[in-house]
Design a protein around this motif. Structure first.
Motif, short mmCIF file in Angstrom:
data_model
loop_
_atom_site.label_atom_id
_atom_site.label_comp_id
_atom_site.label_asym_id
_atom_site.label_seq_id
_atom_site.Cartn_x
_atom_site.Cartn_y
_atom_site.Cartn_z
N ILE A 204 0.58 -0.88 -0.14
CA ILE A 204 0.13 0.46 -0.31
C ILE A 204 0.84 1.07 -0.14
O ILE A 204 0.59 1.88 -1.00
N VAL A 205 1.35 1.08 0.92
CA VAL A 205 3.15 2.54 1.05
C VAL A 205 3.32 2.62 -0.25
O VAL A 205 3.60 3.55 -1.07
N TYR A 206 3.97 0.90 -0.52
CA TYR A 206 4.54 1.36 -2.70
C TYR A 206 3.45 2.36 -3.56
O TYR A 206 3.59 3.21 -3.73
N GLU A 207 1.62 1.65 -3.45
CA GLU A 207 0.85 2.32 -4.04
C GLU A 207 0.65 3.72 -4.04
O GLU A 207 0.46 4.45 -5.19
N LEU A 208 1.25 4.14 -2.65
CA LEU A 208 0.29 5.10 -1.89
C LEU A 208 1.84 6.73 -2.77
O LEU A 208 1.20 7.56 -3.81
N ALA A 209 3.14 5.90 -2.26
CA ALA A 209 4.00 6.26 -3.12
C ALA A 209 4.27 6.75 -4.19
O ALA A 209 4.33 7.74 -5.26
N PHE A 210 4.30 5.33 -5.44
CA PHE A 210 4.28 5.99 -6.70
C PHE A 210 2.95 6.62 -7.56
O PHE A 210 3.12 5.99 -9.43
N LEU B 234 4.60 11.47 -10.21
CA LEU B 234 5.29 12.17 -10.55
C LEU B 234 6.83 11.31 -9.81
O LEU B 234 7.93 11.55 -10.63
N ARG B 235 6.66 11.17 -8.63
CA ARG B 235 7.38 9.91 -7.44
C ARG B 235 8.36 8.82 -8.43
O ARG B 235 9.42 8.87 -8.88
N SER B 236 7.23 8.24 -9.45
CA SER B 236 7.67 7.37 -10.04
C SER B 236 8.34 7.61 -11.32
O SER B 236 9.72 6.57 -11.33
N LEU B 237 8.10 8.56 -11.77
CA LEU B 237 8.53 9.20 -12.88
C LEU B 237 10.56 9.78 -12.33
O LEU B 237 10.71 9.18 -13.14
N ILE C 277 3.31 3.30 -26.67
CA ILE C 277 4.77 3.69 -26.10
C ILE C 277 5.69 2.15 -25.96
O ILE C 277 6.65 1.96 -26.67
N GLY C 278 4.98 1.08 -25.57
CA GLY C 278 5.17 -0.44 -25.64
C GLY C 278 6.03 -0.23 -24.67
O GLY C 278 6.26 0.10 -23.62
N LYS C 279 6.68 -1.16 -24.26
CA LYS C 279 7.47 -1.82 -22.85
C LYS C 279 8.70 -1.23 -22.91
O LYS C 279 9.68 -0.87 -22.11
N SER C 280 9.29 0.02 -23.78
CA SER C 280 10.59 0.80 -24.17
C SER C 280 10.47 1.64 -23.39
O SER C 280 11.47 2.38 -23.48
N GLY C 281 9.38 1.95 -23.01
CA GLY C 281 9.06 3.88 -22.11
C GLY C 281 7.96 4.03 -20.89
O GLY C 281 7.58 2.39 -20.74
N LYS C 282 7.88 4.40 -21.10
CA LYS C 282 6.29 4.52 -19.94
C LYS C 282 5.81 5.91 -19.84
O LYS C 282 6.32 6.62 -19.87
N LEU C 283 4.63 6.05 -19.14
CA LEU C 283 3.50 7.19 -19.54
C LEU C 283 3.66 6.88 -17.54
O LEU C 283 3.10 6.20 -17.14
N PHE C 284 3.22 8.58 -17.70
CA PHE C 284 3.18 8.77 -16.34
C PHE C 284 2.48 10.11 -15.87
O PHE C 284 2.12 10.79 -17.44
N ARG C 285 1.58 10.16 -15.10
CA ARG C 285 0.18 11.24 -15.02
C ARG C 285 0.35 12.29 -13.96
O ARG C 285 1.19 11.26 -12.62
#
Ligand code: C2E
Ligand code: CA
Ligand code: CA
Length: 569
Positions: free
Chosen positions: A133-139, A148-151, A204-212
């Protein structure tokens, strides 16, 4: 007796292994834990042990949580023990043990041992869950999008491994999404965002990532060979996402992107972030279209803007801004019948054109100070002309849309005009069209107020932006200024779209009782077309460019432009 003590020895062995397996967080071996639980459970004749995990009390109440079976023989059995643990973030874990049917009930000592194992297991599960849960909340944000933190994590890892090579970064925003939300409602808007997100993620596929980054703001990292397709998707003005099957919306974006050059070393996430943000800001201000690439040229422009912002207060104090007057001419008579006040900045011996500083001043609202300064200088000039017996014509002053939020705007305008005792009919205010409902309401209030004060108003640049008939019908304008992009140019036949639109716009304006003026008139041919279509006034280089005040005063003395009318007179 012997049997029992052997069983006890084995039990404590198993318990010790269980505790060890569950404490060593980073090398948890679930199948090992499972096999320990199976052995312990069968030792105590249990039929199954079931765990429920609820993210919050509401989920528990509704019975919506996840169910995990730590042990299951497939036989039902009687529930004999239940434990419940509430974590510090209010997630809840419960565990129930079931006794196999037709077996001997647990002795008191057996029961204590089962309890011990269950407490160990449930605390392990709730701790792990807490960590998730902490991981989910953080990222992840509330809707489950990487945040943004995940980015930042992603960028940090890319930098460490050199994984940024061959990649591009894009910062973008869904255009007019507030309006979309208003039109189709928030829940459908959320689905539209979800569909959008999934579509872009797929590209984007697996070689990149999308963040909100919250709301309708996103950052994408992708391989350069995917960029072209992605950008054209983001640029598409009419992508349709069906939402709940009934409604659909059109989403386009403003985006700033940076293609990481091969010889570029990224040292910190900021090296990428700053670049995409700068490009994004340009994309949003709309000067260069909606998709802007980060380039060195952009950096030069940015530092130029910063210089403008820094120099502005002094320049205003030193009166470096001058009013130039561009005549407006009556198409039927060739008479001078008004002028538009346009700003020129005299700086270090040269003249800076408005396009180099007005957009910059609009970013900070400094434009409001400049506009009122312009109005005041126009009033000073008109006062002087009235006192010296000139045949004074009405002067229009441009007012940026940035003023609309200012509740004291009307008062400020009237106060300046009255301070120089200028009869209100000598002043006209030019305002551009607006896009949002809120601005629309403000615009209506301002124009209505000006009308009550006897100050005329005109819609500037009509045809450039989101021209809407509502804007014209519901707001009490006096004048429609048709943008020069609407004016037929050489080569346009009378049947060209532009000619036809022009004709209809003039007819519509006149029907609504508005005066019509065409801007940017450069040729005799254009003037002829205006005359044919019964447009009232014209402004443009054909007559005069914006003139310094002394030149304009000479104009006021002559009052007519006979050249263009000699054929007819
Ligand atoms: P605008 O309000 O649409 O002003 C008309 C622009 O068209 C002026 O550019 C004028 O010089 C130019 N123009 C006039 N006749 C012709 C023509 O025949 N052909 C062509 N190609 N152009 C013509 P300018 O003076 O460079 O101003 C640009 C813009 O800057 C203005 O567009 C206006 O939006 C803004 N601006 C200028 N002064 C002020 C001001 O005091 N306050 C505010 N808020 N904006 C201003
Ligand atoms: Ca104008
Ligand atoms: Ca204009």
């Amino acid at each position: 007796m012997n049997d029992n003590s052997d069983k006890d020895v084995r039990f404590y062995e198993l318990l010790e292994q269980l505790v060890t397996a569950m404490t060593d967080y980073d090398i948890v071996d679930i199948s090992h834990i499972e096999s320990l639980l199976i052995e312990i459970s069968s030792m105590f004749r249990l039929s199954k042990a079931v765990t429920h995990v609820y993210r919050n009390p509401k989920e528990e109440k509704m019975g919506n949580g996840e169910t995990l079976c730590c042990y299951d023989t497939g036989r039902e059995g009687e529930p004999i023990l239940t434990f419940r643990v509430v974590t510090s973030v209010m997630s809840i874990v419960t565990m129930t043990a079931y006794m196999s049917p037709d077996t001997e009930p647990l002795t008191e000592s057996e029961r204590q041992k089962v309890e011990l194992c269950m407490r160990t297991t449930i605390s392990f599960i709730s701790n792990r869950r807490l960590r998730d849960i902490v991981y989910e909340l953080a990222f992840f944000d509330d809707s489950g999008y990487p945040n943004l933190r995940s980015l930042n994590n992603y960028l940090a890892e890319m930098i460490e491994t050199g994984g940024y090579r061959g990649k591009a970064a894009i910062r973008y925003n869904l255009r007019h999404f507030t309006i979309v939300n208003q039109e189709i409602g928030r829940p459908a808007g959320d689905i539209a965002i979800r569909n959008h997100f999934n579509a872009v993620k797929g590209m984007i596929g697996k070689s990149g990532k999308l963040f909100r980054l919250g709301g309708d703001n996103f950052i994408a990292i992708c391989k350069q060979d995917k960029l072209e397709k992605l950008l054209s998707y983001l640029n598409e003005a009419n992508v349709i996402y069906s939402t709940d099957g009934n409604s659909c919306v059109h989403i386009s974006t403003s985006a700033g992107y940076f293609v990481i050059p091969d010889d570029f070393t990224v040292r910190a996430p900021g090296d990428i972030m700053e670049r995409i943000i700068t490009a994004f800001q340009y994309a949003q201000s709309g000067g260069n279209g909606h998709i802007v690439r980060h380039t060195d040229e952009l950096v030069r422009k940015k530092s130029k803007s910063m210089r403008v912002q820094q120099n502005f207060p002094n320049a205003l104090r030193n009166e470096e801004f001058h009013v130039f007057y561009q005549p407006k001419v009556n198409i039927n008579t060739g008479e001078l019948c008004g002028a538009e006040a346009l700003c020129r900045w005299f700086r270090n011996g040269s003249i800076v054109p408005p396009n180099d500083f007005i957009p910059v001043l609009e970013e900070t609202n400094d434009i409001c100070k400049l506009d009122l300064y312009m109005l005041e200088h126009v009033c000073q000039d008109i006062r002087r002309w009235l006192d010296s017996g000139f045949n004074v014509v009405r002067v229009s002053v441009n007012l940026s849309r940035k003023h609309m939020m200012n509740a004291n705007l009307l008062q400020a305008i009237i106060e300046i005009i009255d301070r120089y005792s200028i009869p209100h009919e000598y002043i006209e205010i030019e305002l551009t069209e607006t896009t949002t409902d809120v601005e629309f309401r403000d615009l209506k209030r301002v124009v209505g107020g000006l009308q009550q004060a006897g100050i005329r108003t005109s819609v500037d640049d009509f045809g450039m932006g989101y021209s809407s008939l509502n804007l014209i019908r519901e707001i009490p304008w006096d004048v429609l200024k048709i943008d020069r992009s609407f004016l037929p140019v050489e080569g346009d036949g009378t049947e060209s779209t532009r000619s036809i639109m022009f004709k209809h716009v003039v007819a519509m304006a006149k029907n609504m009782g508005l005066e019509c003026i065409a801007e940017g008139v450069e040729t005799q041919d254009q003037l002829d077309i205006l005359r044919e279509n019964r447009c009232d006034l014209a402004q443009g280089f054909l007559f005069d460019p914006p003139l310094p005040v002394d030149k304009f005063e000479q104009r006021m003395k002559i009052m007519t432009y006979p050249t263009y009318y000699s054929d007819e007179q």
